[in-house]
Design a protein around this motif. Structure first.
Motif, PDB file in Angstrom:
ATOM      1  N   MET A   1      73.343  25.937 -51.968  1.00 20.82           N
ATOM      2  CA  MET A   1      74.237  25.692 -50.843  1.00 20.82           C
ATOM      3  C   MET A   1      73.851  24.386 -50.160  1.00 20.82           C
ATOM      4  O   MET A   1      72.682  24.138 -49.890  1.00 20.82           O
ATOM      5  CB  MET A   1      74.176  26.856 -49.838  1.00 20.82           C
ATOM      6  CG  MET A   1      75.051  26.666 -48.609  1.00 20.82           C
ATOM      7  SD  MET A   1      74.947  28.057 -47.453  1.00 20.82           S
ATOM      8  CE  MET A   1      75.795  29.320 -48.402  1.00 20.82           C
ATOM      9  N   SER A   2      74.839  23.543 -49.883  1.00 19.94           N
ATOM     10  CA  SER A   2      74.573  22.300 -49.182  1.00 19.94           C
ATOM     11  C   SER A   2      74.016  22.597 -47.799  1.00 19.94           C
ATOM     12  O   SER A   2      74.397  23.572 -47.148  1.00 19.94           O
ATOM     13  CB  SER A   2      75.858  21.470 -49.070  1.00 19.94           C
ATOM     14  OG  SER A   2      76.358  21.142 -50.347  1.00 19.94           O
ATOM     15  N   GLY A   3      73.128  21.739 -47.335  1.00 23.57           N
ATOM     16  CA  GLY A   3      72.438  21.979 -46.085  1.00 23.57           C
ATOM     17  C   GLY A   3      73.338  22.066 -44.874  1.00 23.57           C
ATOM     18  O   GLY A   3      72.972  22.655 -43.860  1.00 23.57           O
ATOM     19  N   TYR A   4      74.541  21.486 -44.965  1.00 24.98           N
ATOM     20  CA  TYR A   4      75.430  21.458 -43.806  1.00 24.98           C
ATOM     21  C   TYR A   4      76.396  22.641 -43.763  1.00 24.98           C
ATOM     22  O   TYR A   4      77.097  22.820 -42.770  1.00 24.98           O
ATOM     23  CB  TYR A   4      76.249  20.165 -43.803  1.00 24.98           C
ATOM     24  CG  TYR A   4      77.111  19.981 -45.032  1.00 24.98           C
ATOM     25  CD1 TYR A   4      78.333  20.643 -45.172  1.00 24.98           C
ATOM     26  CD2 TYR A   4      76.706  19.148 -46.067  1.00 24.98           C
ATOM     27  CE1 TYR A   4      79.125  20.490 -46.300  1.00 24.98           C
ATOM     28  CE2 TYR A   4      77.479  18.981 -47.202  1.00 24.98           C
ATOM     29  CZ  TYR A   4      78.688  19.657 -47.319  1.00 24.98           C
ATOM     30  OH  TYR A   4      79.464  19.503 -48.434  1.00 24.98           O
ATOM     31  N   GLN A   5      76.462  23.440 -44.815  1.00 27.50           N
ATOM     32  CA  GLN A   5      77.514  24.442 -44.916  1.00 27.50           C
ATOM     33  C   GLN A   5      77.484  25.465 -43.781  1.00 27.50           C
ATOM     34  O   GLN A   5      78.517  25.743 -43.152  1.00 27.50           O
ATOM     35  CB  GLN A   5      77.426  25.167 -46.265  1.00 27.50           C
ATOM     36  CG  GLN A   5      77.866  24.324 -47.454  1.00 27.50           C
ATOM     37  CD  GLN A   5      79.370  24.101 -47.484  1.00 27.50           C
ATOM     38  OE1 GLN A   5      80.104  24.677 -46.688  1.00 27.50           O
ATOM     39  NE2 GLN A   5      79.824  23.250 -48.384  1.00 27.50           N
ATOM     40  N   LEU A   6      76.342  26.035 -43.509  1.00 30.92           N
ATOM     41  CA  LEU A   6      76.266  27.045 -42.461  1.00 30.92           C
ATOM     42  C   LEU A   6      76.515  26.417 -41.087  1.00 30.92           C
ATOM     43  O   LEU A   6      77.160  27.020 -40.225  1.00 30.92           O
ATOM     44  CB  LEU A   6      74.912  27.753 -42.496  1.00 30.92           C
ATOM     45  CG  LEU A   6      74.660  28.629 -43.724  1.00 30.92           C
ATOM     46  CD1 LEU A   6      73.263  29.252 -43.667  1.00 30.92           C
ATOM     47  CD2 LEU A   6      75.726  29.706 -43.841  1.00 30.92           C
ATOM     48  N   ALA A   7      75.999  25.220 -40.895  1.00 30.64           N
ATOM     49  CA  ALA A   7      76.234  24.529 -39.622  1.00 30.64           C
ATOM     50  C   ALA A   7      77.717  24.253 -39.426  1.00 30.64           C
ATOM     51  O   ALA A   7      78.256  24.409 -38.317  1.00 30.64           O
ATOM     52  CB  ALA A   7      75.442  23.230 -39.583  1.00 30.64           C
ATOM     53  N   LEU A   8      78.409  23.867 -40.488  1.00 36.33           N
ATOM     54  CA  LEU A   8      79.841  23.597 -40.395  1.00 36.33           C
ATOM     55  C   LEU A   8      80.603  24.870 -40.079  1.00 36.33           C
ATOM     56  O   LEU A   8      81.547  24.852 -39.265  1.00 36.33           O
ATOM     57  CB  LEU A   8      80.349  22.979 -41.703  1.00 36.33           C
ATOM     58  CG  LEU A   8      81.834  22.618 -41.751  1.00 36.33           C
ATOM     59  CD1 LEU A   8      82.176  21.590 -40.677  1.00 36.33           C
ATOM     60  CD2 LEU A   8      82.214  22.081 -43.131  1.00 36.33           C
ATOM     61  N   GLN A   9      80.212  25.978 -40.694  1.00 36.78           N
ATOM     62  CA  GLN A   9      80.878  27.244 -40.391  1.00 36.78           C
ATOM     63  C   GLN A   9      80.703  27.614 -38.921  1.00 36.78           C
ATOM     64  O   GLN A   9      81.639  28.091 -38.273  1.00 36.78           O
ATOM     65  CB  GLN A   9      80.320  28.348 -41.289  1.00 36.78           C
ATOM     66  CG  GLN A   9      80.757  28.232 -42.746  1.00 36.78           C
ATOM     67  CD  GLN A   9      80.282  29.406 -43.590  1.00 36.78           C
ATOM     68  OE1 GLN A   9      80.346  30.547 -43.139  1.00 36.78           O
ATOM     69  NE2 GLN A   9      79.801  29.140 -44.783  1.00 36.78           N
ATOM     70  N   SER A 137      77.037  13.552 -38.439  1.00 37.14           N
ATOM     71  CA  SER A 137      75.584  13.619 -38.256  1.00 37.14           C
ATOM     72  C   SER A 137      74.954  14.702 -39.122  1.00 37.14           C
ATOM     73  O   SER A 137      73.800  14.582 -39.541  1.00 37.14           O
ATOM     74  CB  SER A 137      75.251  13.882 -36.785  1.00 37.14           C
ATOM     75  OG  SER A 137      75.714  12.823 -35.967  1.00 37.14           O
ATOM     76  N   LEU A 138      75.725  15.760 -39.389  1.00 40.02           N
ATOM     77  CA  LEU A 138      75.234  16.855 -40.239  1.00 40.02           C
ATOM     78  C   LEU A 138      75.336  16.531 -41.728  1.00 40.02           C
ATOM     79  O   LEU A 138      74.866  17.295 -42.567  1.00 40.02           O
ATOM     80  CB  LEU A 138      76.029  18.132 -39.955  1.00 40.02           C
ATOM     81  CG  LEU A 138      75.789  18.789 -38.589  1.00 40.02           C
ATOM     82  CD1 LEU A 138      76.815  19.892 -38.349  1.00 40.02           C
ATOM     83  CD2 LEU A 138      74.381  19.348 -38.490  1.00 40.02           C
ATOM     84  N   GLY A 139      75.985  15.414 -42.052  1.00 36.34           N
ATOM     85  CA  GLY A 139      76.150  15.033 -43.452  1.00 36.34           C
ATOM     86  C   GLY A 139      77.338  15.669 -44.130  1.00 36.34           C
ATOM     87  O   GLY A 139      77.413  15.705 -45.366  1.00 36.34           O
ATOM     88  N   VAL A 140      78.304  16.153 -43.335  1.00 38.53           N
ATOM     89  CA  VAL A 140      79.503  16.765 -43.917  1.00 38.53           C
ATOM     90  C   VAL A 140      80.407  15.664 -44.477  1.00 38.53           C
ATOM     91  O   VAL A 140      80.747  14.725 -43.748  1.00 38.53           O
ATOM     92  CB  VAL A 140      80.273  17.573 -42.857  1.00 38.53           C
ATOM     93  CG1 VAL A 140      81.495  18.235 -43.481  1.00 38.53           C
ATOM     94  CG2 VAL A 140      79.370  18.611 -42.202  1.00 38.53           C
ATOM     95  N   GLN A 143      86.253  14.676 -46.420  1.00 34.60           N
ATOM     96  CA  GLN A 143      87.294  15.617 -46.837  1.00 34.60           C
ATOM     97  C   GLN A 143      87.002  17.031 -46.346  1.00 34.60           C
ATOM     98  O   GLN A 143      87.902  17.738 -45.886  1.00 34.60           O
ATOM     99  CB  GLN A 143      87.425  15.618 -48.360  1.00 34.60           C
ATOM    100  CG  GLN A 143      87.976  14.327 -48.951  1.00 34.60           C
ATOM    101  CD  GLN A 143      89.454  14.149 -48.652  1.00 34.60           C
ATOM    102  OE1 GLN A 143      89.823  13.527 -47.651  1.00 34.60           O
ATOM    103  NE2 GLN A 143      90.295  14.681 -49.498  1.00 34.60           N
ATOM    104  N   GLU A 144      85.762  17.433 -46.426  1.00 37.11           N
ATOM    105  CA  GLU A 144      85.400  18.773 -45.971  1.00 37.11           C
ATOM    106  C   GLU A 144      85.491  18.876 -44.453  1.00 37.11           C
ATOM    107  O   GLU A 144      85.903  19.909 -43.907  1.00 37.11           O
ATOM    108  CB  GLU A 144      83.991  19.135 -46.444  1.00 37.11           C
ATOM    109  CG  GLU A 144      83.888  19.378 -47.941  1.00 37.11           C
ATOM    110  CD  GLU A 144      82.518  19.916 -48.326  1.00 37.11           C
ATOM    111  OE1 GLU A 144      82.013  20.817 -47.636  1.00 37.11           O
ATOM    112  OE2 GLU A 144      81.964  19.417 -49.319  1.00 37.11           O
TER     113      GLU A 144
END
Length: 222
Positions: A1-9, A137-140, A143-144
């Motif tokens: 899982m990409s490191g930003y995924q949970l933060a983005l959610q 800043s989170l690296g998202v 497009q996402e």
């Protein structure tokens, strides 16, 4: 899982207390005029909103910031292009909450810069820009980030429509499923716009948002 995924959610979760539950962005005016009254009519309005305001205003602003546009200048352009007072104030109120929350849970130098611009009166602090600053800043990837922001907005509006029209919960989910194509089309459109397109929103939508300011009875702040 990409490191930003949970933060983005977390960033786009409907439980994030930005105040989105208090805004209709004009669809309540259409309800009052009996133009939006069921699942189909709301879905039609939502598609127009996504294709206009979320594409030429919020979505394009997110892309321009990701591409390195000056944050202060972009904030000023967004303030100038949001003609309805309630919509402009809604963007700033939700943006302010997002800046506050972001500083506590997703701090970054870029976010502190934006907060400083707002604190010193050099920027208003708009929601799409606050989101874009945090997401970048989170690296998202862009497009996402666009997909997450646009669909989160669609979800909030649909939840509000479920209460206001009212719609059934299942009807709201059907509307959201149909909105997938509208969001995908908006992401594609944003990629082909220029900075000159910022704020090119349908006058009918803006007029409905302005009328809401003087609507006799209402549930929402915008």
């Amino acid at each position: 899982m990409s490191g930003y995924q949970l933060a983005l959610q977390q960033l786009v979760d409907s439980a994030l207390p930005t105040g989105a539950f208090a805004h209709s962005f004009g669809f309540e005016t259409y309800i009052d005029r009996e133009l939006v009254f069921d699942e189909g009519s709301f879905g039609f309005w939502l598609g127009a909103f996504v294709g206009q305001q979320l594409t030429y205003s919020d979505g394009l602003a997110v892309r321009l910031l990701y591409e390195g546009a000056d944050l202060g200048e972009l904030d000023s352009l967004l303030s100038a292009s949001l003609l309805p007072r309630q919509v402009r104030e809604a963007s700033v109120k939700m943006g302010g909450r997002l800046l506050e929350i972001g500083a506590e849970v997703f701090p970054s130098p870029a976010l502190e810069l934006y907060r400083d611009l707002v604190a010193t009166g050099r920027a208003a602090g708009h929601q799409p820009l606050a989101f874009a600053v945090v997401a970048r800043s989170l690296g998202v990837p862009l497009q996402e980030a666009l997909a997450a922001y646009l669909f989160a907005t669609v979800t909030s509006l649909t939840q509000n429509a479920v209460r206001a029209i009212p719609l059934g919960q299942n009807a709201g989910q059907r509307v959201l499923r149909k909105a997938h194509d509208d969001v995908a089309a908006a992401i594609d459109a944003v990629a082909h716009l220029t900075a000159d397109d910022l704020g090119a929103v349908s006058p009918g939508l803006e007029i409905s948002q302005m009328r809401h300011e003087r609507q006799r009875a209402r549930m929402f702040m915008s």
